[in-house]
Design a protein around this motif. Structure first.
Motif, short mmCIF file in Angstrom:
data_model
loop_
_atom_site.label_atom_id
_atom_site.label_comp_id
_atom_site.label_asym_id
_atom_site.label_seq_id
_atom_site.Cartn_x
_atom_site.Cartn_y
_atom_site.Cartn_z
N UNK A 70 -8.10 -25.58 103.53
CA UNK A 70 -9.45 -26.08 103.37
C UNK A 70 -9.62 -26.84 102.06
N UNK A 71 -8.53 -27.00 101.32
CA UNK A 71 -8.59 -27.61 99.99
C UNK A 71 -8.35 -29.12 99.99
N UNK A 72 -8.12 -29.72 101.15
CA UNK A 72 -7.99 -31.17 101.21
C UNK A 72 -6.56 -31.66 101.27
N UNK A 73 -6.44 -32.94 101.62
CA UNK A 73 -5.14 -33.55 101.83
C UNK A 73 -4.32 -33.63 100.55
N UNK A 74 -4.97 -33.87 99.40
CA UNK A 74 -4.21 -33.95 98.15
C UNK A 74 -3.57 -32.60 97.82
N UNK A 75 -4.24 -31.51 98.16
CA UNK A 75 -3.66 -30.19 97.93
C UNK A 75 -2.42 -30.01 98.80
#
Length: 224
Positions: A157-162
């Protein structure tokens, strides 16, 4: 007279698989030269070619037959390799195992041309748009978002960059041994952030150096 050059290049197998599927892809390489404003990499310019390194084994020490781990093979014919039916399975081949770094040029089965080269940028400055051009794509998921590249997938749930950071630290940012004149000299790592999550490996008694948030280059390559 052409100034175009040919280099060897290793891509992780899941990235290579994505390249072979799409035929054109952006790939990323750590920039280890001195970085100067608006300077492009010394490792390849537009129009240069790469042959992609893969591991395998020679069928027999007396024959120039190279078998890849998927049991396809190439046989040397002059200065090039021709595709052949594997004389036996890779696991049964009676010959020397060859790491990717030692594959002969004639055995390479994937060649690409560099179509574009970016200027150096820090890996933490890679955008979500950049990440999608590297072969990452949204997967079918239930609950939290899931992205994958090749056979690898990550859910968060922390995003694509994560997700990209997790991929980078696993496949690009870990320890590698640096040799001088063929002799191991030191270990260097290029983690996304810091060295706290770097995996320990069976180190030789050599110095270790971590260089967080390295400069990288993005290359657009096309299979030829």
């Amino acid at each position: 007279m052409s100034n175009k050059l040919t280099f060897d290049m290793f891509l992780h197998p899941h990235v290579l698989k994505e390249l072979q599927k799409r035929k054109q892809l952006n790939v990323i390489r750590i920039y280890t030269d001195e970085v100067k404003p608006e300077k492009k990499s010394r490792f390849g310019y537009e129009g240069d070619t790469w042959y992609i390194l893969e591991s395998g084994r020679f069928y027999d020490n007396n024959e120039n037959i190279f078998i890849f781990q998927d049991n396809t093979a190439k046989k040397k014919s002059g200065n090039i390799g021709i595709d052949i039916i594997a004389p036996c399975l890779y696991e049964d081949a009676m010959g020397e195992k060859v790491p990717a770094s030692r594959i002969p040029k004639w055995a390479a089965r994937t060649w690409v041309e560099i179509k574009a080269v970016s200027h150096p940028k820090k890996v933490q400055d890679i955008t979500e748009g950049d990440i999608l051009t590297l072969g990452f794509e949204r997967k079918a998921d239930e609950g939290m978002p899931c992205y994958g590249i090749g056979d690898f997938s990550y859910a968060t749930n922390n995003g694509l960059k994560y997700i990209f950071q997790q991929w980078w630290d696993e496949f690009m940012g870990g320890w590698r041994v640096i040799k001088k004149q063929g002799v191991p000299n030191e270990y260097v790592a290029y983690p996304y952030k810091d060295a706290t999550n770097l995996r320990e490996i069976a180190f030789e008694p050599l110095p270790r150096k971590a260089l967080p948030n390295p400069y990288v280059m993005i290359y657009t390559v096309k299979v030829i």
